[in-house]
Write an enzyme that holds these catalytic residues in place. Structure first.
Site, PDB file in Angstrom:
ATOM      1  CG  ASN A  22     -80.311 -27.320 -39.514  1.00  0.00           C
ATOM      2  OD1 ASN A  22     -79.118 -27.172 -39.260  1.00  0.00           O
ATOM      3  ND2 ASN A  22     -81.219 -27.542 -38.575  1.00  0.00           N
ATOM      4  CD1 TRP A  23     -76.627 -28.974 -44.783  1.00  0.00           C
ATOM      5  CD2 TRP A  23     -74.461 -28.449 -44.951  1.00  0.00           C
ATOM      6  NE1 TRP A  23     -76.385 -28.603 -46.082  1.00  0.00           N
ATOM      7  CE2 TRP A  23     -75.058 -28.283 -46.215  1.00  0.00           C
ATOM      8  CE3 TRP A  23     -73.097 -28.185 -44.829  1.00  0.00           C
ATOM      9  CZ2 TRP A  23     -74.353 -27.861 -47.336  1.00  0.00           C
ATOM     10  CZ3 TRP A  23     -72.380 -27.761 -45.938  1.00  0.00           C
ATOM     11  CH2 TRP A  23     -73.010 -27.607 -47.174  1.00  0.00           C
ATOM     12  CE  LYS A  24     -81.319 -31.058 -37.941  1.00  0.00           C
ATOM     13  NZ  LYS A  24     -82.372 -31.874 -37.372  1.00  0.00           N
ATOM     14  CG  HIS A  36     -83.255 -26.594 -34.718  1.00  0.00           C
ATOM     15  ND1 HIS A  36     -83.305 -27.808 -34.072  1.00  0.00           N
ATOM     16  CD2 HIS A  36     -83.578 -26.837 -36.011  1.00  0.00           C
ATOM     17  CE1 HIS A  36     -83.629 -28.744 -34.955  1.00  0.00           C
ATOM     18  NE2 HIS A  36     -83.806 -28.189 -36.134  1.00  0.00           N
ATOM     19  CD  GLU A  88     -81.842 -31.162 -33.864  1.00  0.00           C
ATOM     20  OE1 GLU A  88     -80.860 -30.570 -34.334  1.00  0.00           O
ATOM     21  OE2 GLU A  88     -82.581 -31.916 -34.543  1.00  0.00           O
ATOM     22  CD  GLU A 110     -87.340 -27.274 -38.197  1.00  0.00           C
ATOM     23  OE1 GLU A 110     -86.951 -27.716 -39.292  1.00  0.00           O
ATOM     24  OE2 GLU A 110     -86.600 -27.183 -37.212  1.00  0.00           O
ATOM     25  N   GLY A 116     -86.266 -35.578 -37.957  1.00  0.00           N
ATOM     26  CA  GLY A 116     -85.347 -36.712 -37.996  1.00  0.00           C
ATOM     27  C   GLY A 116     -86.008 -38.045 -37.677  1.00  0.00           C
ATOM     28  CB  SER A 162     -89.359 -36.282 -41.802  1.00  0.00           C
ATOM     29  OG  SER A 162     -88.763 -36.723 -40.592  1.00  0.00           O
ATOM     30  N   GLY A 204     -83.307 -30.971 -42.902  1.00  0.00           N
ATOM     31  CA  GLY A 204     -82.164 -31.543 -42.196  1.00  0.00           C
ATOM     32  C   GLY A 204     -81.517 -32.651 -43.010  1.00  0.00           C
ATOM     33  N   GLY A 205     -81.784 -33.897 -42.618  1.00  0.00           N
ATOM     34  CA  GLY A 205     -81.146 -35.063 -43.240  1.00  0.00           C
ATOM     35  C   GLY A 205     -81.087 -35.037 -44.762  1.00  0.00           C
TER      36      GLY A 205
HETATM   37  P1  PGA Z   1     -85.002 -33.312 -40.657  1.00  0.00           P
HETATM   38  O1  PGA Z   1     -84.570 -32.018 -39.793  1.00  0.00           O
HETATM   39  O2  PGA Z   1     -85.318 -32.826 -42.043  1.00  0.00           O
HETATM   40  O3  PGA Z   1     -83.817 -34.217 -40.622  1.00  0.00           O
HETATM   41  O4  PGA Z   1     -86.210 -33.895 -39.987  1.00  0.00           O
HETATM   42  C1  PGA Z   1     -85.202 -30.777 -39.967  1.00  0.00           C
HETATM   43  C2  PGA Z   1     -84.627 -29.763 -39.018  1.00  0.00           C
HETATM   44  O5  PGA Z   1     -84.353 -30.113 -37.868  1.00  0.00           O
HETATM   45  O6  PGA Z   1     -84.411 -28.589 -39.374  1.00  0.00           O
END
Ligand code: PGA
Length: 251
Positions: free
Chosen positions: A9-11, A96, A98, A168, A174, A214, A235-236
């Site tokens: 997930n590149w956001k 998600h 966010e 999640e 993050g 994470s 994500g990251g």
């Molecule tokens: P993260 O994000 O791996 O950077 O914690 C995961 C996500 O939000 O899908």
């Protein structure tokens, strides 16, 4: 046996050129090596068309990060599930944390989107998870149960084959804090129990449940070894091809 699924997930990262470059780097790492997991990438909406062009003959699935619940109309700034289908998307990430937190998406809105994405013939990755406050109040299961039940309201058993659930925990996204494999496993098992009660043991056994929060190459193997963890939403760590590839190899 459930085929695992790992999605990056590149956001809100990477412009279209950088997105293409990242996919090409990933393709070079994967090469002709067989992977034990299905793989997907979710670039920003702006990069989807360009990335779709280079993924046309690739096993890497194209995923969107969101969509609207109507087909078209006066919804400034939005894109529809049908549009995503037309440009070659396979999956849409919905709900998600966010989006729930910053864009005020409710369980009802997530449910409308889940229905629309399935109607458009696409697959869904529906995210659920508790905040730190909710975990500390010991209401993780109640929160997750509400999100799963409301998110899946009205979805048929046969459509469940096109649904993936991503657990999640918000406090792990993050932040560098990962749920322990056992903490994650407990919630994954609970989600499978909820889906059993809503549908059947068969549907629940086929459901793939990803863990997100994470995940990195250093902890992926341990998480993915748990019985009810069928992959990850990354994500990251998905923004670097080599690191993401190492996660893919953790199965
Ligand atoms: P993260 O994000 O791996 O950077 O914690 C995961 C996500 O939000 O899908």
């Amino acid at each position: 046996m459930r085929e695992p699924i790992v999605v990056g997930n590149w956001k809100m990262n990477k412009n279209p050129d950088a997105s293409v470059q990242l996919v090409q780097e990933l393709q070079a790492f994967i090469g002709t090596n067989g992977l034990k997991t299905q793989v997907g990438v979710a670039p920003t909406s702006l990069s989807l068309v360009k990335v779709s062009e280079i993924l046309s003959n690739s096993p890497i699935k194209l995923c969107a990060q969101n969509c609207h619940y109507e087909d078209d109309g006066a919804f400034t700034g939005e894109i529809s599930a049908t549009m995503l289908q037309e440009i070659g998307c396979n999956y849409v990430i919905l709900g998600h944390s966010e989006r729930r937190q910053y864009f005020h998406e409710t369980d009802e809105v997530v449910n409308q989107k889940v229905k629309k994405v399935l109607e458009a013939g696409l697959n869904v990755i529906m995210c659920v998870g508790e905040t730190l406050e909710e975990r500390e109040q010991d209401i993780t299961n109640q929160v997750v149960e509400r999100q799963v039940k409301k998110g899946l309201k009205g979805i048929s058993a046969s459509d469940m084959d096109r649904v993936v659930i991503a657990y999640e925990p918000v406090w792990a996204i993050g932040t560098g804090k990962t749920a322990t494999p056992q903490q994650a496993e407990d919630v994954h098992r609970f989600i499978r129990e909820i889906v059993t009660s809503l549908y059947s043991v068969d549907v629940a056994n086929r459901l793939r449940i990803q863990y997100g929060g994470s995940v990195k190459s250093a902890n992926a193997k341990e998480l993915f070894s748990m019985e009810n963890i069928d992959g990850g939403l990354i994500g990251g760590a998905s923004l670097k091809a080599e690191e993401f590839y190492k996660i893919l190899c953790s199965f």
